[in-house]
Design an enzyme around this catalytic site. Structure first.
Site, PDB file in Angstrom:
ATOM      1  N   SER A 146       6.745  -5.669 -11.675  1.00  0.00           N
ATOM      2  CA  SER A 146       6.186  -4.297 -11.200  1.00  0.00           C
ATOM      3  C   SER A 146       4.741  -4.302 -11.113  1.00  0.00           C
ATOM      4  O   SER A 146       4.130  -4.596 -11.912  1.00  0.00           O
ATOM      5  CB  SER A 146       6.821  -3.395 -12.238  1.00  0.00           C
ATOM      6  OG  SER A 146       6.410  -2.051 -11.706  1.00  0.00           O
ATOM      7  N   LYS A 172       7.827  -5.712  -7.248  1.00  0.00           N
ATOM      8  CA  LYS A 172       8.105  -4.082  -6.986  1.00  0.00           C
ATOM      9  C   LYS A 172       6.755  -3.447  -6.840  1.00  0.00           C
ATOM     10  O   LYS A 172       6.102  -3.798  -7.944  1.00  0.00           O
ATOM     11  CB  LYS A 172       8.877  -3.825  -8.020  1.00  0.00           C
ATOM     12  CG  LYS A 172       9.021  -2.025  -8.293  1.00  0.00           C
ATOM     13  CD  LYS A 172       9.985  -1.706  -9.472  1.00  0.00           C
ATOM     14  CE  LYS A 172       9.540  -0.649 -10.106  1.00  0.00           C
ATOM     15  NZ  LYS A 172      10.500  -0.262 -11.127  1.00  0.00           N
ATOM     16  N   LYS A 174       4.566  -0.147  -6.694  1.00  0.00           N
ATOM     17  CA  LYS A 174       4.715   1.227  -7.061  1.00  0.00           C
ATOM     18  C   LYS A 174       3.845   2.134  -5.762  1.00  0.00           C
ATOM     19  O   LYS A 174       2.907   1.497  -5.179  1.00  0.00           O
ATOM     20  CB  LYS A 174       3.632   1.588  -8.153  1.00  0.00           C
ATOM     21  CG  LYS A 174       4.384   1.323  -9.526  1.00  0.00           C
ATOM     22  CD  LYS A 174       5.782   1.972  -9.830  1.00  0.00           C
ATOM     23  CE  LYS A 174       6.386   1.587 -11.117  1.00  0.00           C
ATOM     24  NZ  LYS A 174       7.341   2.358 -11.439  1.00  0.00           N
ATOM     25  N   ASP A 200       8.851   1.712  -5.517  1.00  0.00           N
ATOM     26  CA  ASP A 200       9.162   2.424  -6.393  1.00  0.00           C
ATOM     27  C   ASP A 200       8.060   3.702  -6.244  1.00  0.00           C
ATOM     28  O   ASP A 200       7.114   3.510  -6.402  1.00  0.00           O
ATOM     29  CB  ASP A 200       9.080   1.862  -8.055  1.00  0.00           C
ATOM     30  CG  ASP A 200       9.567   3.108  -8.864  1.00  0.00           C
ATOM     31  OD1 ASP A 200      10.127   4.074  -8.380  1.00  0.00           O
ATOM     32  OD2 ASP A 200       9.502   2.474 -10.076  1.00  0.00           O
ATOM     33  N   GLU A 225      12.994   3.034  -4.296  1.00  0.00           N
ATOM     34  CA  GLU A 225      13.406   3.503  -5.523  1.00  0.00           C
ATOM     35  C   GLU A 225      12.788   4.952  -5.639  1.00  0.00           C
ATOM     36  O   GLU A 225      11.735   5.359  -5.622  1.00  0.00           O
ATOM     37  CB  GLU A 225      12.903   2.659  -6.753  1.00  0.00           C
ATOM     38  CG  GLU A 225      13.548   2.926  -7.941  1.00  0.00           C
ATOM     39  CD  GLU A 225      13.209   1.988  -8.984  1.00  0.00           C
ATOM     40  OE1 GLU A 225      12.220   1.013  -8.831  1.00  0.00           O
ATOM     41  OE2 GLU A 225      13.495   2.347 -10.239  1.00  0.00           O
ATOM     42  N   ASP A 250      16.706   5.633  -9.833  1.00  0.00           N
ATOM     43  CA  ASP A 250      16.395   5.305 -11.453  1.00  0.00           C
ATOM     44  C   ASP A 250      16.341   6.671 -12.218  1.00  0.00           C
ATOM     45  O   ASP A 250      17.392   6.992 -12.890  1.00  0.00           O
ATOM     46  CB  ASP A 250      14.890   4.844 -11.266  1.00  0.00           C
ATOM     47  CG  ASP A 250      14.156   4.740 -12.816  1.00  0.00           C
ATOM     48  OD1 ASP A 250      14.964   5.003 -13.713  1.00  0.00           O
ATOM     49  OD2 ASP A 250      13.248   4.508 -12.660  1.00  0.00           O
ATOM     50  N   LYS A 274      18.279   1.388 -17.160  1.00  0.00           N
ATOM     51  CA  LYS A 274      17.709   1.298 -17.991  1.00  0.00           C
ATOM     52  C   LYS A 274      18.192   1.876 -19.299  1.00  0.00           C
ATOM     53  O   LYS A 274      18.659   3.027 -19.359  1.00  0.00           O
ATOM     54  CB  LYS A 274      16.207   2.209 -17.937  1.00  0.00           C
ATOM     55  CG  LYS A 274      15.412   1.643 -16.694  1.00  0.00           C
ATOM     56  CD  LYS A 274      14.085   2.696 -16.525  1.00  0.00           C
ATOM     57  CE  LYS A 274      13.151   2.182 -15.582  1.00  0.00           C
ATOM     58  NZ  LYS A 274      12.199   3.375 -15.211  1.00  0.00           N
ATOM     59  N   GLY A 302      12.561  -1.759 -16.245  1.00  0.00           N
ATOM     60  CA  GLY A 302      11.895  -2.043 -17.587  1.00  0.00           C
ATOM     61  C   GLY A 302      10.939  -0.855 -17.761  1.00  0.00           C
ATOM     62  O   GLY A 302      10.637   0.189 -16.939  1.00  0.00           O
TER      63      GLY A 302
HETATM   64  O1  NPG Z   1       8.480  -4.158 -16.162  1.00  0.00           O
HETATM   65  O2  NPG Z   1       8.471  -3.105 -18.180  1.00  0.00           O
HETATM   66  C1  NPG Z   1       8.246  -3.118 -16.960  1.00  0.00           C
HETATM   67  C2  NPG Z   1       7.731  -2.174 -16.197  1.00  0.00           C
HETATM   68  C3  NPG Z   1       8.715  -1.629 -15.005  1.00  0.00           C
HETATM   69  O3  NPG Z   1       7.465  -0.426 -13.423  1.00  0.00           O
HETATM   70  C4  NPG Z   1       8.029  -0.474 -14.483  1.00  0.00           C
HETATM   71  N1  NPG Z   1       8.556   0.491 -15.026  1.00  0.00           N
HETATM   72  O4  NPG Z   1       9.177   3.801 -13.407  1.00  0.00           O
HETATM   73  O5  NPG Z   1      10.448   1.905 -13.686  1.00  0.00           O
HETATM   74  C5  NPG Z   1       9.369   2.547 -13.577  1.00  0.00           C
HETATM   75  C6  NPG Z   1       8.305   1.973 -14.914  1.00  0.00           C
HETATM   76  C7  NPG Z   1       8.051   3.084 -15.973  1.00  0.00           C
HETATM   77  C8  NPG Z   1       7.108   2.067 -16.989  1.00  0.00           C
HETATM   78  C9  NPG Z   1       8.433   3.976 -15.998  1.00  0.00           C
HETATM   79  C10 NPG Z   1       6.961   2.891 -18.096  1.00  0.00           C
HETATM   80  C11 NPG Z   1       8.011   4.762 -17.226  1.00  0.00           C
HETATM   81  C12 NPG Z   1       7.164   4.167 -18.352  1.00  0.00           C
END
Ligand code: NPG
Length: 381
Positions: A146, A172, A174, A200, A225, A250, A274, A302
């Protein structure tokens, strides 16, 4: 289907709550903010049969969802743990935890962490890996990464080029209004159409943005997403009719029930799972199952986890309906030093499941001690 009903029960005597602080290797920007470091609430289940550890994915601030480190800590201490310890150390199965905590509304990340600790303890006591318990079907899974929002597109290209060189098999990105079509266009132009790419939005758009998001269709993305706020499932169904790219949810998917509802309403054709967001790994398996029954593919999200959560996510991501590459990146994507002795590493674009009992990780206790901000033990001993 899990193998958990056949396990010997454990006797839970108490819990330790430990808040640690870790710097991120590089700032991580999403549509809801920029993160430079992370406080993480670790939970240790103390049982007659031995310890188990879980990790709470609540963030420092209530920006991804309403939960945050202190709210999770408070609800665990005052509402969740008392309910679990009511039977005074009597025999307990991890499969009972969700039912015992069910009267408490929401606080799913807190519930998930408590259940994870009890599950790890029970699995270790029964010498069974989490992957065996929940029905994983492969021993390694492809690894996606990500990537945060970058103001500078050249810097974004360099970052993503680096991850592709490392071997990540899916990117991915953002996005948010003002940083969406153009960065995706440049990424396609630079790296070609073959790189599996998805975006995302973390709820940053509105119901009026369907035509704008449809401009992404020409880039052949795997999915978009969570464009809209989590409570707007119908809005996602509207967007899904206007946009050719598959819509994935999500934040909106907080349970197996919510997943069925969103699917039936035509709000998504893919779901990100998740465990923290749905209240635990066992509910996450249920979300997987209801999606599989309805022909909806899933992938594992994640939440900037340490090695504990990463190892558990890997077991989950190895279930059969996880047919889309997840955010199951190596520990070093986020942490200079993980809190486990055997951090998750990238191996030809894949990450390998842990084979030991429970989560299978070996905690680096001296390092954990050195990054501990607070700790306390509750319950009987
Ligand atoms: O690989 O751990 C990872 C991070 C993946 O982008 C990621 N997570 O919105 O999915 C999400 C985002 C996130 C991270 C959301 C931390 C909330 C807290």
């Amino acid at each position: 289907m899990t193998n958990l009903p056949h396990l010997e029960p454990i006797h839970v005597r108490g819990f330790e709550f430990r808040v640690i602080g870790l710097p991120l290797v590089t700032p991580f920007r999403t549509s809801f903010g920029t993160q430079n470091d992370r406080r993480i609430l670790l939970v240790r289940a103390i049982t007659d049969e031995g310890d188990g550890w879980g990790e709470c994915v609540s963030g420092d601030d209530p920006l991804y969802s309403s939960e945050y480190v202190e709210s999770s800590h408070h609800v665990m201490l005052h509402h969740l743990v008392p309910r679990l310890l009511r039977n005074d150390g009597g025999p307990m199965h991890a499969t009972e935890v969700a039912r015992l905590l069910e009267p408490v509304k929401d606080h799913r990340m807190a519930k998930a962490a408590i259940e994870a600790a009890v599950l790890d303890a029970q699995l270790r006591a029964n010498d069974m890996p989490l992957s065996t318990a929940i029905g994983s079907v492969v021993d390694r899974v492809p690894s996606g990464v990500s990537v945060g929002i970058h103001d500078d597109i050249d810097a974004l290209v360099r970052t993503i080029g680096g991850y592709l060189d490392e071997g990540y098999v899916r990117i991915k990105l953002k996005i948010e209004p003002g940083s969406d079509i153009e960065p995706v266009r440049v990424l396609r132009e630079t790296f070609g159409d073959a790189v599996p790419l998805q975006v995302d939005a973390n709820t940053a758009y509105t119901r009026d943005d369907g035509p704008h998001l449809a401009k992404l269709d020409r880039f052949g993305l795997l999915l978009i997403e969570q464009p809209l706020p989590e409570d707007d499932v119908t809005g996602h169904a509207i967007i899904a009719r206007q946009v050719g790219t598959p819509i994935c949810l999500d934040e909106s998917i907080v349970s197996a029930h919510a997943a069925v509802d969103a699917i039936e309403r035509g709000a998504c054709s893919i779901i990100n799972i998740k465990a923290g967001r749905v209240g635990g790994y066992l509910e996450a398996v249920k979300v997987h199952d209801v999606c599989q029954e309805r022909g909806i593919p899933v992938w594992c999200g994640g939440m900037l986890e340490t090695g504990i959560g990463r190892a558990m996510n890997l077991a989950l991501a190895a279930l059969p309906n996880f047919t889309i590459t997840g955010d199951v990146s190596a520990s070093e994507r986020f942490w200079a030093r993980d809190i486990v002795h055997d951090p998750i590493v990238l191996d030809h674009g894949h990450v390998v499941l842990r084979t030991g009992p429970g989560t299978g990780v070996d905690l680096d206790h001296p390092f954990i001690e050195s990054v501990t901000l607070s700790s306390e033990v509750v319950g009987t001993h």
